[in-house]
Design a protein around this motif. Structure first.
Motif, short mmCIF file in Angstrom:
data_model
loop_
_atom_site.label_atom_id
_atom_site.label_comp_id
_atom_site.label_asym_id
_atom_site.label_seq_id
_atom_site.Cartn_x
_atom_site.Cartn_y
_atom_site.Cartn_z
N SER A 110 0.47 -8.23 -5.29
CA SER A 110 -0.11 -7.29 -6.29
C SER A 110 -0.29 -5.73 -5.50
O SER A 110 -0.43 -5.70 -4.26
CB SER A 110 -1.44 -7.62 -6.84
N GLY A 111 -0.11 -4.65 -6.36
CA GLY A 111 -0.64 -3.56 -5.68
C GLY A 111 -1.98 -3.49 -4.91
O GLY A 111 -1.85 -2.96 -3.82
N ALA A 112 -3.03 -3.95 -5.32
CA ALA A 112 -4.18 -3.97 -4.72
C ALA A 112 -4.27 -4.80 -3.44
O ALA A 112 -4.88 -4.50 -2.49
CB ALA A 112 -5.10 -4.95 -5.70
N VAL A 115 -2.91 -2.42 -0.97
CA VAL A 115 -3.90 -1.48 -0.53
C VAL A 115 -4.60 -2.14 0.43
O VAL A 115 -4.75 -1.63 1.65
CB VAL A 115 -4.45 -1.15 -1.81
N PHE A 138 -6.73 5.94 -8.09
CA PHE A 138 -6.65 4.38 -8.41
C PHE A 138 -6.04 3.45 -7.38
O PHE A 138 -4.82 3.84 -6.98
CB PHE A 138 -6.14 4.17 -9.92
N HIS A 139 -6.64 2.72 -7.00
CA HIS A 139 -6.10 1.64 -5.93
C HIS A 139 -5.97 0.34 -6.16
O HIS A 139 -5.82 -0.51 -5.46
CB HIS A 139 -6.43 1.94 -4.66
N GLY A 140 -6.89 -0.19 -7.36
CA GLY A 140 -6.66 -1.58 -7.60
C GLY A 140 -8.20 -1.99 -8.14
O GLY A 140 -9.08 -1.18 -8.03
N GLU A 213 -2.74 8.75 -3.49
CA GLU A 213 -1.17 8.46 -4.33
C GLU A 213 -0.60 9.91 -4.43
O GLU A 213 -1.32 11.11 -4.83
CB GLU A 213 -1.58 8.39 -5.87
N GLU A 218 -3.20 6.49 -12.62
CA GLU A 218 -4.37 6.24 -13.40
C GLU A 218 -5.41 7.34 -13.85
O GLU A 218 -5.89 7.62 -14.90
CB GLU A 218 -5.01 5.03 -13.15
N ASP A 246 0.12 5.70 -1.49
CA ASP A 246 0.26 4.60 -2.17
C ASP A 246 1.15 5.19 -3.51
O ASP A 246 0.84 6.01 -4.27
CB ASP A 246 -1.18 4.40 -2.98
N ILE A 248 2.51 3.18 -5.33
CA ILE A 248 2.64 1.57 -6.20
C ILE A 248 3.19 2.31 -7.70
O ILE A 248 4.04 1.64 -8.37
CB ILE A 248 1.37 1.11 -6.20
N GLN A 249 2.70 3.33 -8.29
CA GLN A 249 2.98 3.69 -9.42
C GLN A 249 4.16 4.75 -9.53
O GLN A 249 5.17 4.86 -10.31
CB GLN A 249 1.87 4.33 -10.30
N LYS A 275 4.68 -2.72 -8.57
CA LYS A 275 5.25 -2.48 -9.95
C LYS A 275 6.50 -2.67 -9.99
O LYS A 275 7.18 -3.62 -9.98
CB LYS A 275 4.57 -1.06 -10.34
C1 LIG Z 1 -1.33 3.81 -7.47
C2 LIG Z 1 -1.65 2.35 -7.65
N1 LIG Z 1 -2.33 1.75 -6.75
C3 LIG Z 1 -2.74 0.33 -6.86
C4 LIG Z 1 -2.61 -0.14 -7.97
C5 LIG Z 1 -3.04 -1.75 -8.37
O1 LIG Z 1 -1.90 -2.40 -8.73
P1 LIG Z 1 -2.15 -3.96 -9.18
O2 LIG Z 1 -2.63 -3.45 -10.48
O3 LIG Z 1 -0.86 -4.57 -9.10
O4 LIG Z 1 -3.00 -4.51 -8.24
C6 LIG Z 1 -2.10 0.59 -9.26
C7 LIG Z 1 -2.02 -0.16 -10.45
O5 LIG Z 1 -2.16 0.45 -11.58
C8 LIG Z 1 -1.62 1.86 -8.90
O6 LIG Z 1 -1.27 2.52 -9.88
#
Ligand SMILES: Cc1ncc(COP(=O)(O)O)c(C=O)c1O
Length: 435
Positions: A110-112, A115, A138-140, A213, A218, A246, A248-249, A275
């Motif tokens: 997962s993203g978290a 991180v 936002f990092h999870g 980010e 978020e 980050d 991820i998004q 993602k």
């Molecule tokens: C920039 C960013 N980092 C981390 C995450 C966390 O990812 P996950 O929900 O897959 O743990 C998200 C999720 O929305 C995100 O947008």
């Protein structure tokens, strides 16, 4: 097929309410930018599973790659017996991420988790404790993820104590500048503030990493000035701080670039993807400078499912698709179209205070008054609701919940886009009428 009503009852009984749902429907099928529910209603999807479906729901190439992989092996576990898709995908990410230096990649689910691993690696490499994160970040939702995340409710509230040694500084949020300045006259005061932070909060030589980010997701689809990250990275370099992007998004073509870092001309020490990396298979990656990535001892990194073969096969297919279907180019054009439509909405509706974003990662910040810029969260909620009633799946975001964002598949067809934008326009007109 069981009805929505029946499934909602079962959901309420068996799944805790903390596991949130934005819309009260159950999916029966998803294809491209269209989601069908169990009542056989079709929705245009501007959410893409929260930025996961850049290549579109169930892209055939990805589905076939997963099916073929499933027929060979599903989970020998990379820590027990290795397999080629893990290596191939690591190599791919090492090649395509920004930075002309030797790189390595590790996978998680997962993203978290990406991180968490990035911070572990940065701490190990630097032997320092502190981490800097930003307002609106936002990092999870894991313990460290929520510590790094800015918004208190619903992410942190009641779940403390949060992880220590996390420090927060303002982001380059020009629409609501923390320093009351205006770009470019401000001379990037917010980047220079990092040096003040080292004097007033934590000395630079105690900071392992800065995580950020490139376009805050978020937190409200916030794009900093183009020169911002170069300055932040320079300050990190001067202090031996690992600079973590980050993505991820924002990554995997979401911003009209494969990675938003490219737009800013910055080469992160570590870059995080998840993602849209694997189009719905759970997969995340930490990619970065080989010297940093390779620092932790054997056994210090990993996890049972990290880099699962099905997910790696899906991600390899995603990279093929991005290239073969020219999805980055398509995304750029999509971004231009949506931005034009959003600028027109802004001319029509006073409630839209700002149109912003990068490529097709676009948002509308809603305000009760363009002068005071008081956030219009209730109105944003109503717009999402009215859009839903008219078969458009839409998401809001922002620490105040007052930003409407678009994360539609880059492969969305023109008529689907037009229809979705018309629904959005209609939703704005109704919110204005109902007040
Ligand atoms: C920039 C960013 N980092 C981390 C995450 C966390 O990812 P996950 O929900 O897959 O743990 C998200 C999720 O929305 C995100 O947008």
């Amino acid at each position: 097929m069981r009805s929505t009503e029946e499934l909602l009852k079962l959901r309420a009984k068996h799944v805790p309410k903390g596991v949130f749902n934005i819309l009260p429907i159950f999916v029966s099928k998803a294809e491209g930018a269209i989601i069908s529910d169990v009542e056989d209603r079709q929705y245009i999807d501007f959410a893409g599973g929260i930025g996961v479906e850049n290549v579109g729901h169930c892209a055939r190439r990805v589905v076939e790659a997963v099916q073929q992989q499933a027929q060979k092996y599903m989970h020998p576990c990379f820590h027990v017996t290795m397999y080629a898709p893990y290596i191939d995908l690591a190599q791919k990410l090492n090649e395509v991420t920004p930075g002309r230096f030797p790189k390595m990649t590790m996978f998680a689910n997962s993203g978290a988790e990406a991180v968490e691993n990035a911070i572990k690696i940065a701490r190990y490499y630097t032997k320092r404790p502190a981490v800097i994160a930003f307002e609106n970040a936002f990092h999870g939702r894991t313990l460290l993820g929520m510590a790094l995340t800015s918004k208190v409710k619903p992410y942190k509230w009641g779940f403390g104590p949060v992880a220590p040694e996390v420090y927060r500084i303002p982001f380059a949020y020009c629409y609501r500048c923390s320093y009351g300045r205006t770009y470019p006259a401000c001379d990037l005061r917010c980047a220079e503030a990092l040096n003040d932070f080292f004097v007033n909060q934590v000395s630079g030589d105690q900071v392992a990493a800065l995580i950020v980010e490139p376009v805050q997701g978020e937190g409200g689809f916030i794009v900093p000035p183009r020169k911002y990250f170069k300055r932040v990275k320079e300050i990190c370099d001067a202090n031996g701080i690992v600079f973590i992007m980050d993505e991820i998004q924002s990554g995997m073509g979401r911003t009209g670039y494969l990675f938003a870092s490219e737009y800013f001309g910055v080469e992160p020490d570590l870059i995080l993807t998840a993602k849209s990396l694997a189009a719905g298979m759970p997969l995340s990656a930490v990619t970065g400078k080989a010297e940093i990535m390779d620092a932790p001892h054997v056994g210090g990194l990993g996890g049972t499912y990290g880099g699962n073969p099905l997910a790696c096969a899906a991600a390899l297919a995603v990279f093929d698709l991005l290239q073969e279907e020219h999805l980055i180019e398509k995304g750029k054009k999509l971004g231009q179209k949506v931005r034009r439509a959003f600028e027109q909405l802004k001319e029509k509706y006073e409630i839209i205070g700002a149109v912003r974003g990068l490529g097709p990662m676009l948002g509308l910040e809603l305000v009760k008054d363009r002068e005071t810029r008081e956030p219009a969260a209730e109105e944003a909620r109503k717009i999402v609701q009215i859009a839903f009633e008219n078969r458009l799946i839409l998401l809001s975001c922002g620490n105040f919940g007052n930003v409407i964002r678009t994360l539609m598949p880059l492969s969305i067809e023109d008529d689907q886009l037009e229809r979705g934008l018309a629904v959005l326009d209609d939703a704005f007109s109704r919110v204005r009428r109902t007040g």
